[in-house]
Design a protein around this motif. Sequence first.
Motif, PDB file in Angstrom:
ATOM      1  N   SER A 196       0.837  -1.200   0.000  1.00  0.00           N
ATOM      2  CA  SER A 196       0.000   0.000   0.000  1.00  0.00           C
ATOM      3  C   SER A 196       0.874   1.255   0.000  1.00  0.00           C
ATOM      4  O   SER A 196       2.022   1.230   0.449  1.00  0.00           O
ATOM      5  CB  SER A 196      -0.932   0.019   1.216  1.00  0.00           C
ATOM      6  OG  SER A 196      -0.197   0.180   2.419  1.00  0.00           O
ATOM      7  N   ARG A 197       0.300   2.359  -0.500  1.00  0.00           N
ATOM      8  CA  ARG A 197       0.985   3.662  -0.517  1.00  0.00           C
ATOM      9  C   ARG A 197      -0.004   4.727  -0.070  1.00  0.00           C
ATOM     10  O   ARG A 197      -1.227   4.537  -0.135  1.00  0.00           O
ATOM     11  CB  ARG A 197       1.494   3.993  -1.914  1.00  0.00           C
ATOM     12  CG  ARG A 197       0.383   4.148  -2.953  1.00  0.00           C
ATOM     13  CD  ARG A 197       0.861   4.928  -4.166  1.00  0.00           C
ATOM     14  NE  ARG A 197      -0.138   4.970  -5.231  1.00  0.00           N
ATOM     15  CZ  ARG A 197      -1.177   5.787  -5.250  1.00  0.00           C
ATOM     16  NH1 ARG A 197      -1.394   6.625  -4.237  1.00  0.00           N
ATOM     17  NH2 ARG A 197      -2.034   5.768  -6.260  1.00  0.00           N
ATOM     18  N   PRO A 198       0.500   5.860   0.385  1.00  0.00           N
ATOM     19  CA  PRO A 198      -0.403   6.947   0.801  1.00  0.00           C
ATOM     20  C   PRO A 198      -1.162   7.539  -0.384  1.00  0.00           C
ATOM     21  O   PRO A 198      -0.726   7.449  -1.528  1.00  0.00           O
ATOM     22  CB  PRO A 198       0.553   7.988   1.402  1.00  0.00           C
ATOM     23  CG  PRO A 198       1.837   7.266   1.648  1.00  0.00           C
ATOM     24  CD  PRO A 198       1.908   6.189   0.617  1.00  0.00           C
ATOM     25  N   ILE A 199      -2.314   8.105  -0.090  1.00  0.00           N
ATOM     26  CA  ILE A 199      -3.043   8.933  -1.050  1.00  0.00           C
ATOM     27  C   ILE A 199      -2.883  10.371  -0.568  1.00  0.00           C
ATOM     28  O   ILE A 199      -3.135  10.670   0.600  1.00  0.00           O
ATOM     29  CB  ILE A 199      -4.530   8.555  -1.124  1.00  0.00           C
ATOM     30  CG1 ILE A 199      -4.681   7.123  -1.655  1.00  0.00           C
ATOM     31  CG2 ILE A 199      -5.297   9.533  -2.017  1.00  0.00           C
ATOM     32  CD1 ILE A 199      -6.107   6.618  -1.660  1.00  0.00           C
ATOM     33  N   ALA A 200      -2.462  11.249  -1.458  1.00  0.00           N
ATOM     34  CA  ALA A 200      -2.131  12.624  -1.075  1.00  0.00           C
ATOM     35  C   ALA A 200      -3.282  13.302  -0.350  1.00  0.00           C
ATOM     36  O   ALA A 200      -4.443  13.207  -0.766  1.00  0.00           O
ATOM     37  CB  ALA A 200      -1.762  13.427  -2.315  1.00  0.00           C
ATOM     38  N   TYR A 233       3.313   3.284  -8.014  1.00  0.00           N
ATOM     39  CA  TYR A 233       4.008   4.124  -7.046  1.00  0.00           C
ATOM     40  C   TYR A 233       3.922   5.607  -7.389  1.00  0.00           C
ATOM     41  O   TYR A 233       3.850   6.460  -6.502  1.00  0.00           O
ATOM     42  CB  TYR A 233       5.485   3.715  -6.951  1.00  0.00           C
ATOM     43  CG  TYR A 233       6.247   4.538  -5.941  1.00  0.00           C
ATOM     44  CD1 TYR A 233       7.188   5.479  -6.348  1.00  0.00           C
ATOM     45  CD2 TYR A 233       5.982   4.414  -4.582  1.00  0.00           C
ATOM     46  CE1 TYR A 233       7.862   6.261  -5.424  1.00  0.00           C
ATOM     47  CE2 TYR A 233       6.652   5.188  -3.655  1.00  0.00           C
ATOM     48  CZ  TYR A 233       7.587   6.114  -4.087  1.00  0.00           C
ATOM     49  OH  TYR A 233       8.240   6.887  -3.166  1.00  0.00           O
ATOM     50  N   LYS A 234       3.889   5.932  -8.681  1.00  0.00           N
ATOM     51  CA  LYS A 234       3.818   7.332  -9.109  1.00  0.00           C
ATOM     52  C   LYS A 234       2.600   7.523 -10.005  1.00  0.00           C
ATOM     53  O   LYS A 234       2.724   7.693 -11.218  1.00  0.00           O
ATOM     54  CB  LYS A 234       5.092   7.730  -9.853  1.00  0.00           C
ATOM     55  CG  LYS A 234       6.344   7.664  -9.003  1.00  0.00           C
ATOM     56  CD  LYS A 234       7.568   8.067  -9.803  1.00  0.00           C
ATOM     57  CE  LYS A 234       8.826   8.023  -8.947  1.00  0.00           C
ATOM     58  NZ  LYS A 234      10.029   8.394  -9.724  1.00  0.00           N
ATOM     59  N   PRO A 235       1.397   7.473  -9.444  1.00  0.00           N
ATOM     60  CA  PRO A 235       0.182   7.545 -10.255  1.00  0.00           C
ATOM     61  C   PRO A 235      -0.032   8.924 -10.845  1.00  0.00           C
ATOM     62  O   PRO A 235       0.383   9.932 -10.290  1.00  0.00           O
ATOM     63  CB  PRO A 235      -0.922   7.212  -9.246  1.00  0.00           C
ATOM     64  CG  PRO A 235      -0.365   7.698  -7.945  1.00  0.00           C
ATOM     65  CD  PRO A 235       1.109   7.421  -7.998  1.00  0.00           C
ATOM     66  N   THR A 236      -0.702   8.943 -11.995  1.00  0.00           N
ATOM     67  CA  THR A 236      -1.103  10.205 -12.632  1.00  0.00           C
ATOM     68  C   THR A 236      -2.608  10.348 -12.492  1.00  0.00           C
ATOM     69  O   THR A 236      -3.309   9.428 -12.099  1.00  0.00           O
ATOM     70  CB  THR A 236      -0.735  10.201 -14.118  1.00  0.00           C
ATOM     71  OG1 THR A 236      -1.479   9.169 -14.775  1.00  0.00           O
ATOM     72  CG2 THR A 236       0.757   9.960 -14.302  1.00  0.00           C
ATOM     73  N   SER A 237      -3.115  11.507 -12.823  1.00  0.00           N
ATOM     74  CA  SER A 237      -4.556  11.708 -12.725  1.00  0.00           C
ATOM     75  C   SER A 237      -5.303  10.790 -13.676  1.00  0.00           C
ATOM     76  O   SER A 237      -6.404  10.331 -13.376  1.00  0.00           O
ATOM     77  CB  SER A 237      -4.915  13.164 -13.023  1.00  0.00           C
ATOM     78  OG  SER A 237      -4.458  13.538 -14.314  1.00  0.00           O
ATOM     79  N   SER A 238      -4.686  10.463 -14.827  1.00  0.00           N
ATOM     80  CA  SER A 238      -5.362   9.587 -15.776  1.00  0.00           C
ATOM     81  C   SER A 238      -5.414   8.160 -15.269  1.00  0.00           C
ATOM     82  O   SER A 238      -6.395   7.450 -15.474  1.00  0.00           O
ATOM     83  CB  SER A 238      -4.648   9.615 -17.128  1.00  0.00           C
ATOM     84  OG  SER A 238      -3.304   9.212 -16.983  1.00  0.00           O
ATOM     85  N   SER A 239      -4.328   7.724 -14.570  1.00  0.00           N
ATOM     86  CA  SER A 239      -4.346   6.360 -14.049  1.00  0.00           C
ATOM     87  C   SER A 239      -5.241   6.254 -12.836  1.00  0.00           C
ATOM     88  O   SER A 239      -5.725   5.187 -12.498  1.00  0.00           O
ATOM     89  CB  SER A 239      -2.920   5.892 -13.689  1.00  0.00           C
ATOM     90  OG  SER A 239      -2.416   6.620 -12.589  1.00  0.00           O
ATOM     91  N   MET A 257      -5.105  14.854  -6.891  1.00  0.00           N
ATOM     92  CA  MET A 257      -4.876  14.771  -5.440  1.00  0.00           C
ATOM     93  C   MET A 257      -4.817  13.330  -4.964  1.00  0.00           C
ATOM     94  O   MET A 257      -4.280  13.027  -3.910  1.00  0.00           O
ATOM     95  CB  MET A 257      -6.000  15.485  -4.683  1.00  0.00           C
ATOM     96  CG  MET A 257      -7.363  14.797  -4.816  1.00  0.00           C
ATOM     97  SD  MET A 257      -8.618  15.447  -3.711  1.00  0.00           S
ATOM     98  CE  MET A 257      -8.094  14.749  -2.167  1.00  0.00           C
ATOM     99  N   LEU A 258      -5.352  12.401  -5.791  1.00  0.00           N
ATOM    100  CA  LEU A 258      -5.375  11.013  -5.386  1.00  0.00           C
ATOM    101  C   LEU A 258      -4.101  10.293  -5.778  1.00  0.00           C
ATOM    102  O   LEU A 258      -3.968   9.110  -5.564  1.00  0.00           O
ATOM    103  CB  LEU A 258      -6.598  10.333  -5.987  1.00  0.00           C
ATOM    104  CG  LEU A 258      -7.856  10.964  -5.398  1.00  0.00           C
ATOM    105  CD1 LEU A 258      -9.042  10.721  -6.280  1.00  0.00           C
ATOM    106  CD2 LEU A 258      -8.088  10.443  -4.009  1.00  0.00           C
ATOM    107  N   GLY A 259      -3.176  11.035  -6.367  1.00  0.00           N
ATOM    108  CA  GLY A 259      -1.850  10.503  -6.570  1.00  0.00           C
ATOM    109  C   GLY A 259      -1.111  10.617  -5.238  1.00  0.00           C
ATOM    110  O   GLY A 259      -1.682  10.510  -4.181  1.00  0.00           O
ATOM    111  N   GLY A 260       0.144  10.882  -5.326  1.00  0.00           N
ATOM    112  CA  GLY A 260       0.899  11.049  -4.092  1.00  0.00           C
ATOM    113  C   GLY A 260       1.822   9.880  -3.851  1.00  0.00           C
ATOM    114  O   GLY A 260       1.508   8.739  -4.170  1.00  0.00           O
ATOM    115  N   THR A 261       2.989  10.171  -3.333  1.00  0.00           N
ATOM    116  CA  THR A 261       3.957   9.140  -3.017  1.00  0.00           C
ATOM    117  C   THR A 261       4.295   9.221  -1.537  1.00  0.00           C
ATOM    118  O   THR A 261       3.880  10.140  -0.840  1.00  0.00           O
ATOM    119  CB  THR A 261       5.244   9.321  -3.843  1.00  0.00           C
ATOM    120  OG1 THR A 261       5.779  10.619  -3.572  1.00  0.00           O
ATOM    121  CG2 THR A 261       4.948   9.187  -5.328  1.00  0.00           C
TER     122      THR A 261
END
Length: 396
Positions: A196-200, A233-239, A257-261
Amino acid sequence: MTKKAKKTKNTKNYSEDFNGTNKRYYFDDTEKLTLEKMGIDENNRHQFPLQDLKQMLICEQKAKSIAAITDKIIYAIKKIIFFTPNFNNNKPDASNYSCALLTDVNNDSWAIVYRPSYVKGIDDDLIVKKFPEYGKKNKTKRLETKIQSENPILAVMSDSEISLKDIIKFSVLVNELPSDVINNPDQYLLPLDIVSRPIANMSFRHYAIYLGNKKVVHITGEGTKCESWDEFYKPTSSSAGSSYFSFFSIFSSNLSMLGGTGNLTRHHPIIPFKKQEAIIEDISKAVTINYGKGTYSITSNNCEHLVNMCVLGINRSGQVDGKFWKPSFWLYKELKSEADELNYQNSFYRSYKSHIGNCIRRAGESRNYTRSKCEIEREKFDKRIELQPNPPCKIQ
């Protein structure tokens, strides 16, 4: 005493062929004494494969060195069953589990499930569980049958109704991963681990199943997808995708905003909830039908629900169960029923199964092991071994 006699005395004087090869192995006096305490002497030693005798010695040494075992099992042992569980079969990721079922002089049984790590960045797995009076009630065989079943976790859980929190706390190892995992995930994650990873700007986290070879499966805007490690790990708004995150559009139209590392977390089952084949099948079904497309729900069908259903067989999300009330549930019923929702098979399904198997194999090829592949392959039991030490012996 002659020099020749001295030489004979100092030489290990017991040998056997190793698995039918010409390589010889010699037990020293300490090893023979250890085996004798467990009920194996020169009169019956020939009945056991050499690989199994060596594995018994490895297990005994590990047991003596692990406080979680010696501090709990303090009474003498009168019965020992060693075996390599079925869920270890055909695993291409060098994860050798060994099981020992012990019955002490008080007729309490103990289950020890152990997987040594052959990679520096990955911890060992160990579960030590007591079963009061199982020896007296002759239930040890039932315990062994459960470990060998489709859902090994059932062997070490209670027969009563339990909560998701209890299950996760006891049988899932949660640890924060170092920053190097970004570049070398196979050094810190085993195939089919949950990560799991954080959501910004939010307290929630995004979950995925790590397949190996820098590939993951997770819910995106188009449903359940196989994607690259970097895309996770490095999501974009499109993904991120509008349909996946429709719940959050109430608060913001900015999907980036739902990206974030941030720090990644590994959620690793210490003992399998499901056999590896079953996990691969359920992941393949989920990807084939784009599971979750258009049906995302923070309370009942989010990213954590998906990974828990595929890997653990439990349609629950620890992130929301505490915020949105959920009744306690029967683990047994959920393991048998929830994954059946992903009941689909076609050519794409077979292709995804092949893809996942390839990811697991490639991960093993790229991983830096502390032991040779040949040595790792030998560290498991060839047969089920049942012993009765006489007199009973302690782990010390």
